[in-house]
Design a protein around this motif. Sequence first.
Motif, short mmCIF file in Angstrom:
data_model
loop_
_atom_site.label_atom_id
_atom_site.label_comp_id
_atom_site.label_asym_id
_atom_site.label_seq_id
_atom_site.Cartn_x
_atom_site.Cartn_y
_atom_site.Cartn_z
N GLN A 1 0.89 -0.97 -0.19
CA GLN A 1 0.20 -0.21 0.02
C GLN A 1 0.99 0.69 -0.14
OE1 GLN A 1 -3.50 0.15 3.19
NE2 GLN A 1 -2.13 2.23 3.76
N GLU B 1 -6.32 -1.56 -6.07
CA GLU B 1 -7.23 -1.24 -6.27
C GLU B 1 -6.47 0.23 -5.41
OE1 GLU B 1 -10.07 -1.97 -2.28
OE2 GLU B 1 -8.00 -3.53 -2.74
N ASN C 1 -13.66 4.31 -4.06
CA ASN C 1 -13.23 3.20 -3.08
C ASN C 1 -13.36 2.12 -5.08
OD1 ASN C 1 -13.67 -1.11 -3.04
ND2 ASN C 1 -11.65 0.32 -3.26
N ARG D 1 -11.66 -1.11 -7.70
CA ARG D 1 -10.75 -2.70 -7.46
C ARG D 1 -10.89 -3.17 -8.71
NH1 ARG D 1 -7.63 -5.64 -4.72
NH2 ARG D 1 -7.07 -8.21 -5.33
N GLN E 1 -9.03 -6.82 -11.26
CA GLN E 1 -8.43 -8.20 -10.40
C GLN E 1 -8.51 -8.97 -11.22
OE1 GLN E 1 -8.96 -9.92 -6.98
NE2 GLN E 1 -9.79 -12.03 -7.85
N GLY F 1 -4.48 -8.17 -8.21
CA GLY F 1 -5.05 -7.25 -8.19
C GLY F 1 -5.11 -5.40 -8.17
#
Length: 249
Positions: free
Chosen positions: A51, A79, A91, A93, A95, A77
């Motif tokens: 992160q 995000e 948010n 994301r 994948q 992934g």
Amino acid sequence: MRTLLTIGCCWLLTLPAAAQTLPRWGLTTFYTYEALNEQHPAWHVGYLGLQRRFARQTLIADVTTHRRFNRNDVALGLEGWSDLWSGAYGNLRLQYTPEARFLPDVEAYVEVYQTVGAWELALSARPRFFPDDTVPTFGLALARYEGNWYLRTRTLLTALAGHLNWTQTFMARRYRQPPLDFIDLQAGFGRGVEIVDVGPVLQAVRTYFVAARVQRFVTRTLGLSVGLSYSNDDLFTRRGLSLGLLHRW
């Protein structure tokens, strides 16, 4: 095992809270084990995520390994979390699973949150792209902050083969020192769309679940997470244990 897990959860709850600044970097790893009924082989999940926090955004890159039905899938992934307009954040994301055996080839998730006083509204969409089908899920959530508590309920609608399936979920999270130290309780019921075999094979099933998780930072940079879960999806009854390690710097 249950005695040790109970002792571990109590230990996490009684530790003094570490000072909560918001470091720029973070590394998260966890492992989840789920025991299934009727001699089905257990399911395993391993996760590693990196992160990076900015002034108004947070980005996460991760890799997740899944083992189900005696097969393995590895998903990649990306995000992001971002402040949007006044009182709103979002948010997103994405994948991708190369050579997927049971996971979707591509999965996306987007959710937008809007605060109105102590209340929070959210709209979400989660399309899953399989070789022979696309399975969309849409969500509407209502949440409220009450002191150190964050209470949330969400309605999910999932379409499969022309039929609409409905699931309701509930969450109660108590922060000891937000946003990183908390205890989380969740439950849900309804009818969802699950992956029931390699291929993948998709099926609408009646479902209900309960889950609990404790996350504590024992030092300023090191955190631990312990979770328990139980779910019944018609075909499978699952009992899960999740252990996580978090590092921030």
